[in-house]
Structures are given as C-alpha cells and as structure tokens.
Design a protein around this motif. Structure first.
Motif, PDB file in Angstrom:
ATOM      1  N   LEU A 114       0.880  19.248  12.681  1.00  0.00           N
ATOM      2  CA  LEU A 114       0.125  20.371  13.224  1.00  0.00           C
ATOM      3  C   LEU A 114      -0.514  21.180  12.102  1.00  0.00           C
ATOM      4  CD1 LEU A 114       2.478  21.656  16.078  1.00  0.00           C
ATOM      5  CD2 LEU A 114       0.205  20.665  16.359  1.00  0.00           C
ATOM      6  N   ARG A 115       0.222  21.391  11.031  1.00  0.00           N
ATOM      7  CA  ARG A 115      -0.301  22.204   9.927  1.00  0.00           C
ATOM      8  C   ARG A 115      -1.322  21.468   9.067  1.00  0.00           C
ATOM      9  NH1 ARG A 115       5.418  23.656   9.370  1.00  0.00           N
ATOM     10  NH2 ARG A 115       5.736  25.868   9.835  1.00  0.00           N
ATOM     11  N   GLU A 116      -1.199  20.147   8.992  1.00  0.00           N
ATOM     12  CA  GLU A 116      -2.021  19.387   8.050  1.00  0.00           C
ATOM     13  C   GLU A 116      -3.170  18.624   8.696  1.00  0.00           C
ATOM     14  OE1 GLU A 116       0.679  16.868   5.886  1.00  0.00           O
ATOM     15  OE2 GLU A 116       2.035  18.551   5.459  1.00  0.00           O
ATOM     16  N   ASN A 117      -3.065  18.326   9.980  1.00  0.00           N
ATOM     17  CA  ASN A 117      -4.060  17.470  10.642  1.00  0.00           C
ATOM     18  C   ASN A 117      -4.736  18.133  11.839  1.00  0.00           C
ATOM     19  OD1 ASN A 117      -1.729  15.385   9.604  1.00  0.00           O
ATOM     20  ND2 ASN A 117      -3.798  14.576   9.298  1.00  0.00           N
ATOM     21  N   PHE A 118      -4.441  19.395  12.075  1.00  0.00           N
ATOM     22  CA  PHE A 118      -5.044  20.099  13.198  1.00  0.00           C
ATOM     23  C   PHE A 118      -5.631  21.429  12.754  1.00  0.00           C
ATOM     24  CE2 PHE A 118      -2.287  17.219  15.462  1.00  0.00           C
ATOM     25  CZ  PHE A 118      -2.930  16.983  16.671  1.00  0.00           C
ATOM     26  N   TYR A 119      -6.703  21.800  13.434  1.00  0.00           N
ATOM     27  CA  TYR A 119      -7.209  23.165  13.436  1.00  0.00           C
ATOM     28  C   TYR A 119      -7.085  23.674  14.864  1.00  0.00           C
ATOM     29  CZ  TYR A 119      -9.301  22.050   8.919  1.00  0.00           C
ATOM     30  OH  TYR A 119      -9.488  21.681   7.611  1.00  0.00           O
ATOM     31  N   VAL A 120      -6.951  24.980  15.023  1.00  0.00           N
ATOM     32  CA  VAL A 120      -6.936  25.548  16.361  1.00  0.00           C
ATOM     33  C   VAL A 120      -8.037  26.589  16.470  1.00  0.00           C
ATOM     34  CG1 VAL A 120      -4.459  25.157  16.594  1.00  0.00           C
ATOM     35  CG2 VAL A 120      -5.283  27.421  15.925  1.00  0.00           C
ATOM     36  N   THR A 121      -8.579  26.723  17.679  1.00  0.00           N
ATOM     37  CA  THR A 121      -9.504  27.797  17.982  1.00  0.00           C
ATOM     38  C   THR A 121      -8.882  28.675  19.067  1.00  0.00           C
ATOM     39  OG1 THR A 121     -10.790  26.903  19.834  1.00  0.00           O
ATOM     40  CG2 THR A 121     -11.340  26.110  17.618  1.00  0.00           C
ATOM     41  N   ASN A 122      -9.369  29.888  19.154  1.00  0.00           N
ATOM     42  CA  ASN A 122      -8.804  30.821  20.130  1.00  0.00           C
ATOM     43  C   ASN A 122      -9.524  30.756  21.470  1.00  0.00           C
ATOM     44  OD1 ASN A 122     -11.249  32.232  19.165  1.00  0.00           O
ATOM     45  ND2 ASN A 122     -10.478  33.891  20.469  1.00  0.00           N
ATOM     46  N   SER A 123     -10.403  29.796  21.682  1.00  0.00           N
ATOM     47  CA  SER A 123     -11.283  29.764  22.847  1.00  0.00           C
ATOM     48  C   SER A 123     -10.614  30.308  24.104  1.00  0.00           C
ATOM     49  CB  SER A 123     -11.780  28.336  23.104  1.00  0.00           C
ATOM     50  OG  SER A 123     -10.698  27.422  23.119  1.00  0.00           O
ATOM     51  N   GLY A 124     -11.209  31.369  24.652  1.00  0.00           N
ATOM     52  CA  GLY A 124     -10.696  31.960  25.877  1.00  0.00           C
ATOM     53  C   GLY A 124      -9.474  32.831  25.706  1.00  0.00           C
ATOM     54  N   GLN A 132      -2.205  31.970  12.693  1.00  0.00           N
ATOM     55  CA  GLN A 132      -2.569  32.058  11.280  1.00  0.00           C
ATOM     56  C   GLN A 132      -1.328  31.982  10.383  1.00  0.00           C
ATOM     57  OE1 GLN A 132      -4.768  35.764  11.447  1.00  0.00           O
ATOM     58  NE2 GLN A 132      -6.705  34.697  11.104  1.00  0.00           N
ATOM     59  N   GLU A 133      -0.269  32.631  10.794  1.00  0.00           N
ATOM     60  CA  GLU A 133       0.961  32.596  10.002  1.00  0.00           C
ATOM     61  C   GLU A 133       1.578  31.206   9.992  1.00  0.00           C
ATOM     62  OE1 GLU A 133       3.434  35.596  11.661  1.00  0.00           O
ATOM     63  OE2 GLU A 133       2.118  37.258  11.042  1.00  0.00           O
ATOM     64  N   PHE A 134       1.520  30.530  11.129  1.00  0.00           N
ATOM     65  CA  PHE A 134       2.125  29.200  11.220  1.00  0.00           C
ATOM     66  C   PHE A 134       1.232  28.111  10.621  1.00  0.00           C
ATOM     67  CE2 PHE A 134       2.358  25.189  13.645  1.00  0.00           C
ATOM     68  CZ  PHE A 134       3.606  24.762  13.204  1.00  0.00           C
ATOM     69  N   MET A 135      -0.027  28.106  11.028  1.00  0.00           N
ATOM     70  CA  MET A 135      -0.952  27.044  10.611  1.00  0.00           C
ATOM     71  C   MET A 135      -1.542  27.292   9.227  1.00  0.00           C
ATOM     72  SD  MET A 135      -1.406  25.017  13.465  1.00  0.00           S
ATOM     73  CE  MET A 135      -2.974  24.225  13.215  1.00  0.00           C
ATOM     74  N   GLY A 136      -1.682  28.568   8.881  1.00  0.00           N
ATOM     75  CA  GLY A 136      -2.427  28.965   7.700  1.00  0.00           C
ATOM     76  C   GLY A 136      -3.742  29.602   8.133  1.00  0.00           C
ATOM     77  N   VAL A 137      -4.154  30.626   7.424  1.00  0.00           N
ATOM     78  CA  VAL A 137      -5.373  31.353   7.771  1.00  0.00           C
ATOM     79  C   VAL A 137      -6.590  30.425   7.781  1.00  0.00           C
ATOM     80  CG1 VAL A 137      -6.968  33.141   6.933  1.00  0.00           C
ATOM     81  CG2 VAL A 137      -4.505  33.589   7.016  1.00  0.00           C
ATOM     82  N   ASP A 138      -6.543  29.373   6.977  1.00  0.00           N
ATOM     83  CA  ASP A 138      -7.699  28.471   6.868  1.00  0.00           C
ATOM     84  C   ASP A 138      -7.770  27.460   7.996  1.00  0.00           C
ATOM     85  OD1 ASP A 138      -5.435  27.106   6.028  1.00  0.00           O
ATOM     86  OD2 ASP A 138      -6.475  26.008   4.446  1.00  0.00           O
ATOM     87  N   ARG A 139      -6.877  27.529   8.996  1.00  0.00           N
ATOM     88  CA  ARG A 139      -6.875  26.542  10.080  1.00  0.00           C
ATOM     89  C   ARG A 139      -7.014  27.158  11.469  1.00  0.00           C
ATOM     90  NH1 ARG A 139      -5.965  21.234   9.375  1.00  0.00           N
ATOM     91  NH2 ARG A 139      -5.763  20.600   7.193  1.00  0.00           N
ATOM     92  N   VAL A 140      -7.462  28.382  11.540  1.00  0.00           N
ATOM     93  CA  VAL A 140      -7.638  29.052  12.829  1.00  0.00           C
ATOM     94  C   VAL A 140      -9.060  29.574  12.907  1.00  0.00           C
ATOM     95  CG1 VAL A 140      -6.779  30.825  14.401  1.00  0.00           C
ATOM     96  CG2 VAL A 140      -5.193  29.691  12.825  1.00  0.00           C
ATOM     97  N   MET A 141      -9.789  29.212  13.982  1.00  0.00           N
ATOM     98  CA  MET A 141     -11.209  29.527  14.100  1.00  0.00           C
ATOM     99  C   MET A 141     -11.524  30.220  15.421  1.00  0.00           C
ATOM    100  SD  MET A 141     -12.946  25.992  12.666  1.00  0.00           S
ATOM    101  CE  MET A 141     -12.069  24.896  13.786  1.00  0.00           C
ATOM    102  N   TYR A 142     -12.670  30.855  15.427  1.00  0.00           N
ATOM    103  CA  TYR A 142     -13.151  31.564  16.612  1.00  0.00           C
ATOM    104  C   TYR A 142     -13.874  30.615  17.564  1.00  0.00           C
ATOM    105  CZ  TYR A 142     -16.083  34.414  19.606  1.00  0.00           C
ATOM    106  OH  TYR A 142     -16.707  34.945  20.698  1.00  0.00           O
ATOM    107  N   ALA A 143     -13.712  30.853  18.862  1.00  0.00           N
ATOM    108  CA  ALA A 143     -14.520  30.211  19.899  1.00  0.00           C
ATOM    109  C   ALA A 143     -14.595  31.158  21.081  1.00  0.00           C
ATOM    110  CB  ALA A 143     -13.925  28.877  20.329  1.00  0.00           C
ATOM    111  N   MET A 144     -15.696  31.081  21.825  1.00  0.00           N
ATOM    112  CA  MET A 144     -15.856  31.915  23.021  1.00  0.00           C
ATOM    113  C   MET A 144     -15.543  31.141  24.292  1.00  0.00           C
ATOM    114  SD  MET A 144     -19.199  34.019  24.419  1.00  0.00           S
ATOM    115  CE  MET A 144     -18.923  35.478  23.406  1.00  0.00           C
ATOM    116  N   ASP A 145     -15.916  29.856  24.362  1.00  0.00           N
ATOM    117  CA  ASP A 145     -15.807  29.003  25.548  1.00  0.00           C
ATOM    118  C   ASP A 145     -16.955  29.267  26.521  1.00  0.00           C
ATOM    119  OD1 ASP A 145     -14.767  26.911  26.940  1.00  0.00           O
ATOM    120  OD2 ASP A 145     -12.943  27.920  27.600  1.00  0.00           O
TER     121      ASP A 145
END
Length: 354
Positions: free
Chosen positions: A282-292, A303-316
């Motif tokens: 999850l930390r090394e091969n995934f990014y997450v977005t907050n969509s919705g 951000q704390e779990f994945m790292g700040v560099d792996r969480v992105m914005y989305a609107m959906d």
C-alpha cells in the motif's frame, strides 16, 4: 431570501494549482450503447440498477450527470473555473467498456481514447487523459496502453474494479500490468457496481452504489491484486485508488496481522507468502485520492500512513461538484508544502503533468 437565492462562495486563488484526478467523461454515443446493453437484457444486476436509473430518471442528480458528463468544452471549463480547478485528469466513466463483449470493448476503447485525446489537444493546459482498456482481451489492452503512451499522450490507465465478475488478480490479465509497468503508466483502479455473486445483499438495502458497494468491491479488487503477488512480479507497478484508498489504509494493521496468520495456517491455496506485508505494498505501490471525501481527518491519516507524497486531490466530477468542499480542503490545518503536494505536485509527478 431563500436558500436557492444565495450565491455559493467561490474558492479563492491559492499559491498552488488544484489538479482534480478522478474526473469522468462519456463520449456522446456511450449512453446509446449502454441503452442497447440494457435493452438486450444481458447486463448484470449492478449495471442494470445503476444505469437504468441514471439514463432515465428525472431527479436532479442524474439530470446533472447526463448534462455535464458529455461536455468537454464550455460547460465543463466553466465549472472548473467556478470551483478553482486548474486541471482535470479525465477518465471514461465506469464501467467504461468493461460491460461489452470483447470485440466491442476493444474497438470502443480505441474510439473513446481518440475522443479524449482530441479534447486534450483542444485544451492542453486544462485536461489530462487516462487511457481506457478492455480487460476482456488482455493482449489488446496491452497494445492500447502502448498506443496511449506513445501516440495519444495519455498519462495513465483507467480500469474498473471487475470485468463481468472477473478480477485483475487472475494471471490471465497480467499482460495489462506488464504493459503499465513497461510504459511507466499508473493504473487508476476505479469503482464499479459489485458483481452478481456479491451484489444482492447490497441491493436489498440500497447500498450497492457509491454509498458503500463501490468501495467494498474496489477495495476487494485492490486487495486481491496485492495478495495474488502482482507487486512481487511487477515491483515498479503503481496503482491509484480513490475515495481515500477504498478504506484499505485504515485497515492496514489488521490486513497485515490476518494475512500473516492465514498464510501460516495454510488455510487457502490462493493465499501464499509474499515478499512484503500488505501494508508495505500500500505504501510503495499505491497512491490514494480523496475523491468525494472532503474530510481533513481522513486525509491527514492517509498522509501519515502512506506518506505526504502519495495522497492527491480529486473532486469526482460530475458525480460530485460541491464548491464548499474545495474551500474546506483549502482551509485544512496543514503545512503549506504538504497542501501543495496534495493539490498539485503529487499529481504532476504521478501523471507527468507539466
């Protein structure tokens, strides 16, 4: 003055760009093709429940979606400007081509990708495209990934959680992963309605859609990919999950514990040892977005779990288009650098924008 007379506050100009990374579109003929699938009576219960409603209902939400999802020019750009969105990362709406027979799916993926590429050419500073592929024919899907990367300027791949009940964890689909890794193209693993073997108890309670069923099925799809050993075979492969990672980051401790216990018990032939813990993938091969999910606590945990560099914005968009949500996220109690990473620089890096 009524509530309808109140003009919503618009997001202010900030020191970062807002790049929305899970934004849907549909070519003009896609809905006619969906209507034909419905008329043929061969679609599964999830597709029928979802699209029979959205293609016919006069309620405000489906009317809004039908009106704006097919617009890749004036109306969409106006909505982006209204919400302060600088760039949309566009992908074919779910379930895309994955509801069609194999030949139709392969053909229409090319058509949809050409249509999207033309829209990006018209608005190169506002739109970025993800290539749709047909898992029904993995070899052709791999070819379309190559075409998207080398000829169309696509910046990633969109695949929905399952294809007529079959999941990408099956090795017969792994040509898709091989091509994505070879061309350094992230795969956005997007929700779809749960498959027939899973959907009935969700539908009984009205929970088969975005409220819950989408996330459950997509989280399952992602976890199957992890436990099948896909990332041991393709260690550079990167996937993107929306809706705060479909809950997987928040389950990481238990996933690690129970995966280790299940492997040790030798309970399932399908559950073999992995080189790493599920949480490591999850930390090394995934990014997450907050969509919705305009919820600061959830974003900060990710951000704390994945790292700040792996969480992105989305609107959906256009399924969710709420200006107040943008303002809420602008006002997060977050370091300036981290907020810019969330809204802008992570997406620029992942999707090679700029």
């Amino acid at each position: 003055m009524s509530q309808n007379d109140i003009t919503p506050q618009r997001p202010a100009k900030e020191d970062y760009k807002r790049i929305a990374t899970e934004e849907a579109f549909a070519p003009p003929d896609l809905f006619d093709m969906y209507r034909k699938v419905l008329a043929d009576g061969k679609a599964d219960a999830g597709f029928t429940s979802l699209w029979a409603f959205y293609l016919s209902s006069d309620a405000a939400r489906p009317q809004h979606i039908r009106k704006y999802i097919q617009d890749l020019d004036t109306a969409r750009l106006a909505h982006m400007d209204e919400a302060g969105i600088d760039i949309q990362v566009l992908s074919l709406t779910s379930p895309g081509v994955q509801v069609f027979d194999a030949d139709t799916a392969v053909s229409y993926a090319r058509t949809a990708n050409d249509y999207l590429a033309e829209a990006v050419r018209r608005h190169p500073t506002r739109f970025v495209g993800l290539a749709a592929v047909a898992p029904q024919n993995p070899a052709e899907a791999a070819k379309e990934i190559e075409r998207g990367a080398t000829q169309l300027g696509m910046k990633g791949i969109i695949v929905n959680s399952h294809t007529q009940g079959e999941y990408l964890s099956d090795p017969k689909f792994w040509d898709i992963f091989a091509a994505a890794e070879a061309f350094d193209m992230p795969i956005y693993l997007h929700p779809s309605t749960p498959p027939p073997k899973m959907i009935e108890p969700f539908m009984e309670a009205g929970l088969d859609g975005a409220i819950y069923g989408f996330g459950v099925d997509t989280g399952l799809s992602a976890l199957r990919i992890i436990t099948a050993g896909v990332f041991d075979r393709f260690p550079k492969l990167q996937l993107v999950l929306g809706h705060m990672g479909e809950a997987l980051p928040y389950m990481a401790y238990r996933l690690d514990y129970m995966h280790r216990a299940t492997v040790a018990a030798n309970r399932y032939e399908s559950m073999k040892p992995l080189k790493k813990r599920p949480s490591d993938y999850l930390r090394e091969n995934f990014y997450v977005t907050n969509s919705g999910v305009a919820w600061e606590q959830a974003i900060r945990f990710a951000q704390e779990f994945m790292g700040v560099d792996r969480v992105m914005y989305a609107m959906d968009y256009p399924y969710q288009h709420v200006l107040d949500e943008v303002i809420t996220l602008d006002n997060m109690n977050m370091a300036t650098h981290d907020k810019k990473a969330f809204f802008q620089t992570n997406a620029e890096r992942v999707f090679k924008i700029g």
